[in-house]
Design a protein around this motif. Structure first.
Motif, PDB file in Angstrom:
ATOM      1  N   ALA A 159     -14.499 -41.093   6.477  1.00 12.69           N
ATOM      2  CA  ALA A 159     -15.024 -39.942   7.214  1.00 12.69           C
ATOM      3  C   ALA A 159     -16.435 -39.617   6.747  1.00 12.69           C
ATOM      4  O   ALA A 159     -17.292 -39.222   7.556  1.00 12.69           O
ATOM      5  CB  ALA A 159     -14.106 -38.734   7.034  1.00 12.69           C
ATOM      6  N   TRP A 160     -16.696 -39.766   5.454  1.00 13.36           N
ATOM      7  CA  TRP A 160     -18.057 -39.567   4.930  1.00 13.36           C
ATOM      8  C   TRP A 160     -19.021 -40.542   5.610  1.00 13.36           C
ATOM      9  O   TRP A 160     -20.112 -40.159   6.036  1.00 13.36           O
ATOM     10  CB  TRP A 160     -18.053 -39.766   3.420  1.00 13.36           C
ATOM     11  CG  TRP A 160     -19.341 -39.434   2.725  1.00 13.36           C
ATOM     12  CD1 TRP A 160     -19.677 -38.250   2.135  1.00 13.36           C
ATOM     13  CD2 TRP A 160     -20.458 -40.311   2.528  1.00 13.36           C
ATOM     14  NE1 TRP A 160     -20.935 -38.323   1.582  1.00 13.36           N
ATOM     15  CE2 TRP A 160     -21.436 -39.579   1.805  1.00 13.36           C
ATOM     16  CE3 TRP A 160     -20.725 -41.630   2.876  1.00 13.36           C
ATOM     17  CZ2 TRP A 160     -22.659 -40.136   1.439  1.00 13.36           C
ATOM     18  CZ3 TRP A 160     -21.949 -42.187   2.511  1.00 13.36           C
ATOM     19  CH2 TRP A 160     -22.894 -41.446   1.810  1.00 13.36           C
ATOM     20  N   GLU A 161     -18.604 -41.786   5.737  1.00 14.70           N
ATOM     21  CA  GLU A 161     -19.456 -42.797   6.372  1.00 14.70           C
ATOM     22  C   GLU A 161     -19.707 -42.462   7.844  1.00 14.70           C
ATOM     23  O   GLU A 161     -20.789 -42.729   8.378  1.00 14.70           O
ATOM     24  CB  GLU A 161     -18.782 -44.174   6.276  1.00 14.70           C
ATOM     25  CG  GLU A 161     -18.644 -44.719   4.864  1.00 14.70           C
ATOM     26  CD  GLU A 161     -19.915 -45.358   4.347  1.00 14.70           C
ATOM     27  OE1 GLU A 161     -20.926 -45.359   5.075  1.00 14.70           O
ATOM     28  OE2 GLU A 161     -19.901 -45.846   3.203  1.00 14.70           O
ATOM     29  N   ALA A 162     -18.706 -41.877   8.512  1.00 17.13           N
ATOM     30  CA  ALA A 162     -18.781 -41.640   9.961  1.00 17.13           C
ATOM     31  C   ALA A 162     -19.119 -40.202  10.307  1.00 17.13           C
ATOM     32  O   ALA A 162     -18.910 -39.764  11.438  1.00 17.13           O
ATOM     33  CB  ALA A 162     -17.442 -42.023  10.597  1.00 17.13           C
ATOM     34  N   MET A 185     -24.883 -33.011   2.407  1.00 17.42           N
ATOM     35  CA  MET A 185     -25.757 -33.777   1.515  1.00 17.42           C
ATOM     36  C   MET A 185     -25.137 -34.075   0.148  1.00 17.42           C
ATOM     37  O   MET A 185     -25.828 -34.157  -0.858  1.00 17.42           O
ATOM     38  CB  MET A 185     -27.107 -33.060   1.330  1.00 17.42           C
ATOM     39  CG  MET A 185     -27.827 -32.716   2.613  1.00 17.42           C
ATOM     40  SD  MET A 185     -28.290 -34.186   3.567  1.00 17.42           S
ATOM     41  CE  MET A 185     -29.655 -34.811   2.584  1.00 17.42           C
ATOM     42  N   VAL A 186     -23.831 -34.267   0.117  1.00 14.81           N
ATOM     43  CA  VAL A 186     -23.145 -34.652  -1.113  1.00 14.81           C
ATOM     44  C   VAL A 186     -23.005 -36.168  -1.121  1.00 14.81           C
ATOM     45  O   VAL A 186     -22.541 -36.762  -0.141  1.00 14.81           O
ATOM     46  CB  VAL A 186     -21.749 -33.996  -1.211  1.00 14.81           C
ATOM     47  CG1 VAL A 186     -21.022 -34.462  -2.475  1.00 14.81           C
ATOM     48  CG2 VAL A 186     -21.882 -32.474  -1.187  1.00 14.81           C
ATOM     49  N   ALA A 187     -23.391 -36.816  -2.210  1.00 10.89           N
ATOM     50  CA  ALA A 187     -23.289 -38.270  -2.325  1.00 10.89           C
ATOM     51  C   ALA A 187     -21.828 -38.713  -2.266  1.00 10.89           C
ATOM     52  O   ALA A 187     -20.910 -37.956  -2.610  1.00 10.89           O
ATOM     53  CB  ALA A 187     -23.924 -38.740  -3.627  1.00 10.89           C
ATOM     54  N   CYS A 188     -21.602 -39.935  -1.837  1.00 18.11           N
ATOM     55  CA  CYS A 188     -20.245 -40.420  -1.582  1.00 18.11           C
ATOM     56  C   CYS A 188     -19.375 -40.384  -2.835  1.00 18.11           C
ATOM     57  O   CYS A 188     -18.225 -39.930  -2.786  1.00 18.11           O
ATOM     58  CB  CYS A 188     -20.301 -41.836  -1.016  1.00 18.11           C
ATOM     59  SG  CYS A 188     -18.700 -42.441  -0.416  1.00 18.11           S
ATOM     60  N   LYS A 189     -19.882 -40.880  -3.944  1.00 22.90           N
ATOM     61  CA  LYS A 189     -19.068 -40.902  -5.168  1.00 22.90           C
ATOM     62  C   LYS A 189     -18.717 -39.483  -5.619  1.00 22.90           C
ATOM     63  O   LYS A 189     -17.582 -39.207  -6.020  1.00 22.90           O
ATOM     64  CB  LYS A 189     -19.836 -41.633  -6.276  1.00 22.90           C
ATOM     65  CG  LYS A 189     -19.051 -41.832  -7.574  1.00 22.90           C
ATOM     66  CD  LYS A 189     -17.886 -42.796  -7.379  1.00 22.90           C
ATOM     67  CE  LYS A 189     -17.176 -43.113  -8.704  1.00 22.90           C
ATOM     68  NZ  LYS A 189     -18.004 -43.936  -9.617  1.00 22.90           N
ATOM     69  N   GLN A 190     -19.682 -38.570  -5.506  1.00 17.88           N
ATOM     70  CA  GLN A 190     -19.406 -37.184  -5.851  1.00 17.88           C
ATOM     71  C   GLN A 190     -18.383 -36.577  -4.901  1.00 17.88           C
ATOM     72  O   GLN A 190     -17.523 -35.791  -5.310  1.00 17.88           O
ATOM     73  CB  GLN A 190     -20.704 -36.367  -5.811  1.00 17.88           C
ATOM     74  CG  GLN A 190     -21.713 -36.744  -6.880  1.00 17.88           C
ATOM     75  CD  GLN A 190     -23.052 -36.055  -6.680  1.00 17.88           C
ATOM     76  OE1 GLN A 190     -23.401 -35.660  -5.573  1.00 17.88           O
ATOM     77  NE2 GLN A 190     -23.811 -35.924  -7.753  1.00 17.88           N
ATOM     78  N   ALA A 191     -18.463 -36.942  -3.632  1.00 17.60           N
ATOM     79  CA  ALA A 191     -17.512 -36.440  -2.642  1.00 17.60           C
ATOM     80  C   ALA A 191     -16.093 -36.898  -2.970  1.00 17.60           C
ATOM     81  O   ALA A 191     -15.132 -36.119  -2.906  1.00 17.60           O
ATOM     82  CB  ALA A 191     -17.916 -36.909  -1.242  1.00 17.60           C
ATOM     83  N   LEU A 192     -15.953 -38.167  -3.326  1.00 17.08           N
ATOM     84  CA  LEU A 192     -14.638 -38.707  -3.666  1.00 17.08           C
ATOM     85  C   LEU A 192     -14.069 -38.038  -4.912  1.00 17.08           C
ATOM     86  O   LEU A 192     -12.889 -37.660  -4.952  1.00 17.08           O
ATOM     87  CB  LEU A 192     -14.732 -40.215  -3.869  1.00 17.08           C
ATOM     88  CG  LEU A 192     -14.925 -41.047  -2.601  1.00 17.08           C
ATOM     89  CD1 LEU A 192     -15.341 -42.465  -2.958  1.00 17.08           C
ATOM     90  CD2 LEU A 192     -13.651 -41.063  -1.764  1.00 17.08           C
ATOM     91  N   LEU A 193     -14.891 -37.903  -5.930  1.00 18.03           N
ATOM     92  CA  LEU A 193     -14.422 -37.260  -7.160  1.00 18.03           C
ATOM     93  C   LEU A 193     -14.059 -35.802  -6.913  1.00 18.03           C
ATOM     94  O   LEU A 193     -13.061 -35.302  -7.441  1.00 18.03           O
ATOM     95  CB  LEU A 193     -15.490 -37.359  -8.243  1.00 18.03           C
ATOM     96  CG  LEU A 193     -15.712 -38.755  -8.829  1.00 18.03           C
ATOM     97  CD1 LEU A 193     -16.927 -38.757  -9.746  1.00 18.03           C
ATOM     98  CD2 LEU A 193     -14.476 -39.219  -9.600  1.00 18.03           C
ATOM     99  N   SER A 194     -14.832 -35.130  -6.075  1.00 21.19           N
ATOM    100  CA  SER A 194     -14.574 -33.719  -5.804  1.00 21.19           C
ATOM    101  C   SER A 194     -13.289 -33.530  -5.006  1.00 21.19           C
ATOM    102  O   SER A 194     -12.450 -32.678  -5.333  1.00 21.19           O
ATOM    103  CB  SER A 194     -15.755 -33.114  -5.042  1.00 21.19           C
ATOM    104  OG  SER A 194     -16.937 -33.196  -5.804  1.00 21.19           O
ATOM    105  N   GLY A 195     -13.122 -34.323  -3.952  1.00 24.31           N
ATOM    106  CA  GLY A 195     -11.897 -34.224  -3.168  1.00 24.31           C
ATOM    107  C   GLY A 195     -10.677 -34.611  -3.972  1.00 24.31           C
ATOM    108  O   GLY A 195      -9.623 -33.957  -3.896  1.00 24.31           O
ATOM    109  N   GLY A 196     -10.808 -35.675  -4.764  1.00 26.61           N
ATOM    110  CA  GLY A 196      -9.690 -36.105  -5.601  1.00 26.61           C
ATOM    111  C   GLY A 196      -9.355 -35.087  -6.670  1.00 26.61           C
ATOM    112  O   GLY A 196      -8.173 -34.798  -6.920  1.00 26.61           O
ATOM    113  N   TYR A 197     -10.388 -34.507  -7.282  1.00 18.98           N
ATOM    114  CA  TYR A 197     -10.139 -33.506  -8.321  1.00 18.98           C
ATOM    115  C   TYR A 197      -9.438 -32.280  -7.741  1.00 18.98           C
ATOM    116  O   TYR A 197      -8.528 -31.722  -8.369  1.00 18.98           O
ATOM    117  CB  TYR A 197     -11.437 -33.088  -8.996  1.00 18.98           C
ATOM    118  CG  TYR A 197     -11.205 -32.013 -10.035  1.00 18.98           C
ATOM    119  CD1 TYR A 197     -10.757 -32.336 -11.312  1.00 18.98           C
ATOM    120  CD2 TYR A 197     -11.385 -30.666  -9.721  1.00 18.98           C
ATOM    121  CE1 TYR A 197     -10.503 -31.352 -12.254  1.00 18.98           C
ATOM    122  CE2 TYR A 197     -11.137 -29.674 -10.652  1.00 18.98           C
ATOM    123  CZ  TYR A 197     -10.695 -30.021 -11.916  1.00 18.98           C
ATOM    124  OH  TYR A 197     -10.432 -29.035 -12.837  1.00 18.98           O
TER     125      TYR A 197
END
Length: 231
Positions: free
Chosen positions: A76-79, A148-160
């Motif tokens: 979803a981040w990519e799209a 404007m959140v970077a992908c890796k930060q987005a994944l860590l944030s959602g996962g956390y």
């Protein structure tokens, strides 16, 4: 300029403040009302202390629903600026819900997240959103990217956020002390980092679960006689 692993340029400070709001327990998604089936697992004795809680959540990250949600978030981040693709991802994520409660948990929180994050003017128009139910990780992906959140930060944030919600539920249900809850979060850090890294290269074709006990927990919770949580 956005990249997958780094920052987003001179607005890093503003973007970070937004992210803190979006993953705060105070953000109005109603997440405190859900246990993702953990309530039944505690009743059955599957989760009874810090070690069994860590084992349960680690399995969800590596082989189950939270790992799948990280994939949904990443695609979803990519799209995020392609509404046709986002609608397809949302439909697919809904179809992957293993029970009625899992479905309601993800769409109720996702649509609440959409409504709340509209304050920052980072969500699609109402006309673009109608006709589809919006699961939480899909909404997180599109909001984080547009925010404007970077992908890796987005994944860590959602996962956390998902992990912290389960630990918080376990603190109340087992019950565990607050310090034991923090110990669980600390010991789950490496597992979350590993899951987020894996999600960077996975696609919808990699979605799948081997956490049958967790899926059964969500199903049994629907008819559990005494409940504190909606799921």
């Amino acid at each position: 300029m956005i990249d997958r692993n780094g920052g987003t340029g001179p607005r890093d400070g503003v973007d970070f403040l937004r992210l803190l709001s979006w993953v705060s327990p105070a953000f109005p998604t109603g997440g405190y009302a859900y246990s993702h089936g953990l309530e039944w697992a505690v009743e059955q004795g599957d989760v009874r202390d810090v070690d069994t809680l860590i084992a349960w959540v680690s399995a969800l990250l590596r082989h189950g629903s939270i790992g799948n949600d990280l994939i949904f978030l990443r695609v979803a981040w990519e799209a995020a600026h392609d509404m046709a693709a986002l609608r397809h991802i949302a439909d697919f994520a809904c179809a992957c819900a293993s029970s009625r409660e899992r479905y309601e948990e993800t769409v109720y929180q996702g649509e609440a997240f959409l409504k709340a994050s509209a304050v920052w003017d980072v969500v699609p128009t109402k006309a673009e959103l109608v006709g589809v139910r919006w699961p939480l990780p899909v909404v997180q992906g599109l909001v984080f990217r547009r925010g404007m959140v970077a992908c890796k930060q987005a994944l860590l944030s959602g996962g956390y956020a998902a992990v912290a919600a389960l630990v918080s539920a376990a603190v109340r249900l087992v019950p565990l002390g607050q310090t034991d809850g923090l110990r669980a979060l600390a010991r789950l850090e490496d597992v979350l980092l590993e899951a987020a890294q894996d999600a960077l290269t996975r696609t919808l074709e990699d979605v799948g679960s081997a956490c049958f006990r967790s899926d059964l927990a969500a199903m049994h919770h629907e008819t559990q006689e005494t409940r504190l949580f909606r799921t």
